[in-house]
Design an enzyme around this catalytic site. Structure first.
Site, PDB file in Angstrom:
ATOM      1  N   ASP A   1      -6.736   1.090   8.759  1.00 61.87           N
ATOM      2  CA  ASP A   1      -6.719   1.321   7.319  1.00 61.87           C
ATOM      3  C   ASP A   1      -6.045   0.175   6.583  1.00 61.87           C
ATOM      4  O   ASP A   1      -6.511  -0.276   5.538  1.00 61.87           O
ATOM      5  CB  ASP A   1      -5.980   2.630   6.994  1.00 61.87           C
TER       6      ASP A   1
ATOM      7  N   GLU B   1       0.837  -1.188   0.000  1.00 61.94           N
ATOM      8  CA  GLU B   1       0.000   0.000   0.000  1.00 61.94           C
ATOM      9  C   GLU B   1       0.883   1.252   0.000  1.00 61.94           C
ATOM     10  O   GLU B   1       1.783   1.398   0.810  1.00 61.94           O
ATOM     11  CB  GLU B   1      -0.861  -0.017   1.274  1.00 61.94           C
TER      12      GLU B   1
ATOM     13  N   ASP C   1      -0.125  -1.545   6.422  1.00 63.33           N
ATOM     14  CA  ASP C   1       0.138  -1.094   7.783  1.00 63.33           C
ATOM     15  C   ASP C   1      -0.661  -1.929   8.778  1.00 63.33           C
ATOM     16  O   ASP C   1      -1.747  -2.407   8.473  1.00 63.33           O
ATOM     17  CB  ASP C   1      -0.275   0.381   7.953  1.00 63.33           C
TER      18      ASP C   1
ATOM     19  N   ASP D   1      -2.655  -1.269  10.990  1.00 61.97           N
ATOM     20  CA  ASP D   1      -3.701  -0.465  11.626  1.00 61.97           C
ATOM     21  C   ASP D   1      -5.027  -0.698  10.905  1.00 61.97           C
ATOM     22  O   ASP D   1      -5.118  -1.555  10.029  1.00 61.97           O
ATOM     23  CB  ASP D   1      -3.318   1.026  11.624  1.00 61.97           C
TER      24      ASP D   1
END
Ligand code: 28G
Length: 640
Positions: A509, A428, A505, A507
């Site tokens: 998102d 990403e 990541d 997290d």
């Protein structure tokens, strides 16, 4: 020879039989991983369900104890404890003889689907210990085995009486043997789903599920008096219905058929088959029987109503099932299974019986519910229209020049063309993509950066999906084409990378992006998931730096808790919020180097639930999405 001697002679062969199970457990239960551990429990639960099917048990309790053992209780007749012709208690024979099972007396059905039905003795052989308690004929009997060997002395071949009781029933508690399963434990999410499904398939049964494991305590009662209709409601959650739920039922040629279907605003088809309470992941003859007859029926209604004119082609099967969710559930006295995992029903008479019941029952409904019939036909019309439009579209798309192997500006391909050694990281963001390009081993590792969130294929129409740049790039880069409702151009032998690794990541998102990608793979390249080619990279969450000694990367919160427990003094702690916080060397070391990284392989055990899950996941709530990703991405061993 006395009875005791007979048993002694036989008991040697008995133990040899169980020894064979311990030597080659995979032959009996498929795997010695977490699936194998769950399998043990399913085997015992299935026996209790059989007692329900025989008409004698209404309540089953399933417990996962804090110590890692499992316990099942049913309020049936109690396993027989009288003298068996082998000269010992029948209970001993059941738990120590391979294939002691077989069809139940009284003409009920024994579950025998796929890998199941291997018998309680296999569970016994693979348990460190197993306790069996039987309440029967006013008495309580207790028996115990250790690694399959009985440890309670019989007298005259019979179990000692341990007490008096007014109830009847069976209790079985067992501990999966760590000599066989290592540190693999029960996977509770699968157990919960399966028990819930069993409750839907047996509307008169209550299943009480208790998990006592530390930190995950739960207590649920599964009771689904609406049966298949309730299951359908559950599967349809989060989808917009077009038609009513239609339930039908009948018997033909000694085979009982229960079916249920509904249409939703979607082009997906989700038709699930069950035989004798067991889900048939690979489908089979019951589904063919239903599908073929359903298509015939809809075509003849469509002509009768003048919706299809003389010049028109018939709807295809796929047309008539576009948007359909269906459950087909049969009881067969002696089913036959085939396919790679023995989860495909092969009995030819099942196709005939389901077709006969479908042909007999559905007109009773459609003739009285013309509006519903028209809705169902309109789904087929919509599908036929889209099919024709997309056929043209697809032809156009395929004519466009394909991205050549290297000419794509964003893809940093690897040098090797040996697919078995190559991997591709889907990263990403351009900046993380840049670090990954620097960090990688360029011989075997390719990097494909994608920008932001990819298209949600769940919500977009096919032509939009195929027009999306990121998706087009992925399809062309992987090299194996894709499959969708109207055709299958997918060819896994053309796959250019053994591992497709999602790197996002750690997290919310990142989890969302992983989910979008997994949705795409699930809808368009499901074999990649089935065959275990999709992975999720696990970047570390923390770096700890003790005052003396080496720095260490930690990959989850549990690891940090453990570290704190072991290191009393102070230490430096850095929390990584994203891939971007690591330089190329760190990224290589922690996340990309096959020698040191941690990868999760994506496994969707419950393909039947996955369809509904994708709907759930695409909703606005974050928590279920994260849970899903964490539960369905099973740890692969350190990928060395
Ligand atoms: C709690 C965990 C799992 C069971 C029974 C009850 C009977 C039984 C089980 O019979 C096989 C073969 C044919 C008679 C049957 C009891 C008839 C009369 C049973 C279980 C014996 C064994 N009384 N409940 N097996 N038949 N529950 N729960 O395993 O000849 S297994």
């Amino acid at each position: 020879m006395s009875e005791q001697q007979t048993y002694n002679a036989d008991s040697i062969t008995v133990l040899e039989g169980l020894e064979a199970v311990r030597r080659r457990p995979g032959m009996y239960i498929g795997s010695v991983g977490t699936k194998g551990v769950n399998h043990l429990l399913y085997e015992i639960v299935d026996n209790a369900v059989d007692e329900h099917l025989a008409g004698f048990c209404r309540n089953i309790e399933v417990m996962i104890h804090a110590d890692g053992s499992a316990e099942v209780h049913d309020d049936g007749r109690g396993v027989p404890v009288d003298l068996h012709k082998m000269g010992v208690s029948a209970e001993r024979v059941i738990y120590t003889t391979l294939h002691a099972g077989g069809k139940f007396d009284g003409g009920a059905y024994k579950v025998s689907g796929g890998l199941h039905g291997v018998g309680s003795s296999v569970v016994n052989a693979l348990s460190a210990y197993m306790d069996v308690q039987v309440h029967k004929d006013g008495r309580i009997f207790h028996d115990r085995y250790e690694r399959g060997t009985p440890v309670i002395e019989l007298s005259g071949g019979l179990l000692p009486v341990a007490g008096r009781t007014k109830t009847t029933g069976t209790w079985v508690r067992f501990m999966p043997d760590s000599e066989i399963f290592g540190d693999h434990t029960f996977k509770v999410s699968s157990i919960r789903n399966r028990l819930h499904e069993t409750a839907y398939l047996n509307p008169e049964l209550s299943i009480h599920f208790v998990n006592e494991r530390e930190g995950e305590e739960e207590d649920i009662l599964f009771h689904e008096p609406e049966g298949l209709v309730g299951y359908m409601k559950d599967l349809g959650k989060g989808k917009e219905a077009i038609s009513e739920i239609v339930y039908f039922h009948g018997k033909s040629d000694g085979i009982e058929v229960d079916g249920c279907f509904q249409f939703h605003h979607s082009f997906e088809e989700n038709v699930l088959g069950f035989c004798n309470n067991i889900y048939n992941a690979e489908g089979g003859t019951h589904l063919t029987g239903f599908k073929n007859r359903f298509t015939t029926l809809i075509n003849s209604y469509a002509r009768e109503l003048g919706i299809l004119k003389e010049k028109d082609d018939n709807f295809t099967g796929t047309d008539t099932r576009s948007g359909m969710t269906a459950l087909i559930c049969i009881r067969h006295p002696d089913p036959l299974f085939e396919g790679q995992t023995k989860t495909k029903l092969g009995s030819a008479d099942a196709a005939k019986a389901v077709a006969a019941v479908t042909a007999e029952q559905l007109p009773l409904y459609f003739d009285r519910n013309l509006e519903e019939l028209k809705k169902v036909i309109s789904c087929a019309e919509r599908s036929a229209r889209v099919r024709k439009a997309e056929l043209k579209n697809k032809a156009n798309m395929l004519q466009k020049p394909k991205f050549s192997f290297d000419s794509n500006g964003k893809l940093a391909n690897c040098e090797s063309r040996d697919a078995s050694k190559c991997e591709i990281f889907i990263v990403e963001g351009d900046s993380a993509g840049g670090s990954a390009k620097t960090a990688r081993n360029r011989k075997y590792q390719a990097i494909l950066p994608i920008r932001g969130k990819i298209l949600n294929v769940e919500k977009a129409s096919m032509d939009k999906v195929l027009a999306n740049a990121e998706i087009k790039t992925m399809i062309n880069t992987f090299g194996c084409g894709f499959s969708e409702g109207y055709g299958n151009d997918f060819d896994i032998t053309k796959l250019r990378y053994d591992k497709i690794i999602i790197m996002a990541d750690a997290d919310v998102d990142g989890a969302h992006i992983s989910t979008l990608l997994m949705t795409f793979f699930y809808r368009f390249m499901p074999e990649l998931i089935r065959e275990g080619h999709i992975y999720i990279a696990m970047p570390p969450l923390y770096k700890v730096q003790p005052p003396k000694g080496e720095e260490l990367y930690l990959y989850d919160d549990a690891a940090l808790v453990a570290y704190r427990r072991q290191h009393k003094g102070s230490f430096g702690l850095q929390r990584y919020k994203g891939l971007g916080e690591m330089n190329a060397d760190q990224l290589w070391e922690t996340t990309m180097n096959p020698e040191t990284r941690l990868l999760k392989r994506v496994e969707i055990e419950d393909f039947r639930m996955a369809d509904q899950m994708t709907s759930l996941l695409m909703g606005s709530e974050v928590e279920p999405r994260r849970n899903y990703i964490q539960e369905n991405a099973v740890y692969a061993t350190l990928d060395i």
